[in-house]
Design a protein around this motif. Structure first.
Motif, PDB file in Angstrom:
ATOM      1  N   LYS A  75       0.832  -1.213   0.000  1.00 24.37           N
ATOM      2  CA  LYS A  75       0.000   0.000   0.000  1.00 24.37           C
ATOM      3  C   LYS A  75       0.861   1.256   0.000  1.00 24.37           C
ATOM      4  N   ALA A  76       1.998   1.196   0.671  1.00 24.77           N
ATOM      5  CA  ALA A  76       2.869   2.369   0.745  1.00 24.77           C
ATOM      6  C   ALA A  76       3.443   2.731  -0.619  1.00 24.77           C
ATOM      7  N   PHE A  77       3.711   1.713  -1.456  1.00 23.18           N
ATOM      8  CA  PHE A  77       4.382   1.952  -2.731  1.00 23.18           C
ATOM      9  C   PHE A  77       3.419   2.023  -3.911  1.00 23.18           C
ATOM     10  N   SER A  78       2.140   1.827  -3.649  1.00 24.41           N
ATOM     11  CA  SER A  78       1.144   1.897  -4.721  1.00 24.41           C
ATOM     12  C   SER A  78       0.103   2.979  -4.456  1.00 24.41           C
ATOM     13  N   ASP A  79       0.335   3.767  -3.422  1.00 20.57           N
ATOM     14  CA  ASP A  79      -0.579   4.880  -3.148  1.00 20.57           C
ATOM     15  C   ASP A  79      -0.289   5.995  -4.167  1.00 20.57           C
ATOM     16  N   THR A  80      -0.376   7.217  -3.809  1.00 20.70           N
ATOM     17  CA  THR A  80      -0.213   8.310  -4.767  1.00 20.70           C
ATOM     18  C   THR A  80       1.211   8.366  -5.313  1.00 20.70           C
TER      19      THR A  80
END
Length: 371
Positions: A125-130
């Motif tokens: 989630k950290a690397f695929s968020d904005t």
């Protein structure tokens, strides 16, 4: 005997991946302590959603018993800024191992990295968020002289990201990436439409996958395609595409539209058999063409096209022949020509995901030894 170099480790998250990581960490700790020159990996923090244990004098926790220590802890639960201050004050290099899927913690990575705290994580989630968060993470690492590795965000312990980076850094041109990126969806469609025919009703196969523990507790979290979309976002960004988010390209959800408003996973599972005909029609259409259905993600680099959803494959295609819950990732490149570089194997599970995390920790330790 040379003096041991000391590296301080903070672990957040002791669920499925975190529990599997701890014995691997203990093994690594023992191995590095016995090498020449030795490395003293010192566990100084273990933290979960509502409890934490830390060593105020930075003298180390035992990874073999830290779960019991953590469960028995009565210490106040500090906010993350206080934890960050504790880590920053350690008398040496610090690595934060985030074994959670917490986007909130992922948004703290830039703050950690700027302060020289390296990060190792399977938190996709950290690397695929904005795109902004993606940029700020790597900018912060450059500013802080720290390191960030996230191999296990795609393919668990499979060497997917490291292989892709090596292709790019050695001057190859990646033209297309295609594959089955979800162990859940792999298992589901290998059972729903196996090569050679057969397979049960879609709802029955979803139930079987859920009962065997292959799906999330609420199967909608797998069937909506977002997990695969997150992985495709990470891969696309690594090949140079500025993808804003996992919802900025076509993602096919296998949740029937009539069931999108279900209030719970149990209600969804109860009503899913009423919609089996929809998937049967798609299955029959593929069978008439002599093909099988698989849930895949693909990136066409030249056209900047990223998509996730059902595709039809000939029975002799490597993606069709996949077994069980394995992942398969095909890299089409200028160097490899028409035959892709294929990475295949278990792409989910606590032990193999933890292996990816441990492998990344080893990489960071080697880099820190050189500083």
């Amino acid at each position: 005997m040379a003096d041991a170099q000391r590296i301080y480790i903070a672990i957040v998250g002791v669920g499925g991946v975190g529990k599997a990581f701890l014995p691997q960490f203990a093994h690594l700790q023992k191995r590095l302590d016995s090498q020449q020159p030795p490395v003293d990996l010192r566990l100084i923090l273990a933290r979960k959603s509502n409890k934490q244990v830390l060593t105020e004098r930075y003298n180390g926790l035992d990874p073999n018993s830290v779960l019991d220590t953590l469960n028995e802890s009565k210490k106040p639960y500090l906010d993350f800024d206080e934890i960050l201050g504790f880590l920053e004050s350690a008398p040496g290099k610090v690595v934060l191992v985030d074994n959670t899927a917490d986007l909130g913690l992922g948004k703290q990575y830039p703050k950690c990295l700027k302060r020289g705290i390296s990060v190792v994580t399977p938190n996709k989630k950290a690397f695929s968020d904005t795109w902004k968060l993606w940029e700020s993470i790597f900018d912060a690492a450059a500013q802080g002289g720290s390191h960030v590795f996230h191999e296990a965000t795609v393919g668990a312990g499979l060497p997917v990201l490291s292989t892709l980076k090596e292709l790019i850094e050695t001057g190859d041109e990646v033209t297309k990436i295609e594959g089955v990126f979800s162990g859940t969806m792999s298992f589901l469609f290998n059972a729903f439409m196996p090569v050679g025919g057969g397979g049960g009703k879609f709802s029955a196969e979803v139930k079987k996958a859920k009962d065997l523990g292959y799906t999330e507790p609420d199967p909608r979290d797998d069937l909506n395609g977002l997990d695969v979309a997150r992985k495709l976002t990470i891969l696309a960004r690594l090949v140079g595409l500025q993808i804003e988010s996992p919802t900025s390209f076509p993602v096919q959800s296998l949740i029937p539209s009539a069931l999108e408003s279900c209030s719970s996973g149990d209600e969804f599972m109860e009503k899913l058999p009423n919609h089996d005909d929809e998937m049967e029609k798609i299955k029959d259409g593929a069978a008439k063409e002599g093909k099988v259905l698989r849930f895949v993600g693909s990136i066409d680099v030249a056209s900047k096209a990223v998509k996730v959803g059902l595709e039809k494959f000939d029975s002799d295609h490597p993606i069709a022949a996949l077994k069980g819950s394995d992942n398969i990732i095909n890299f089409y490149t200028k160097r490899y020509g028409s035959n892709p570089l294929i990475i295949q194997g278990a792409g989910a599970g606590g032990d193999v995901t933890a292996m990816g995390v441990t492998g990344d920790l080893i990489k960071v330790i080697r880099l820190l030894q050189g500083q």
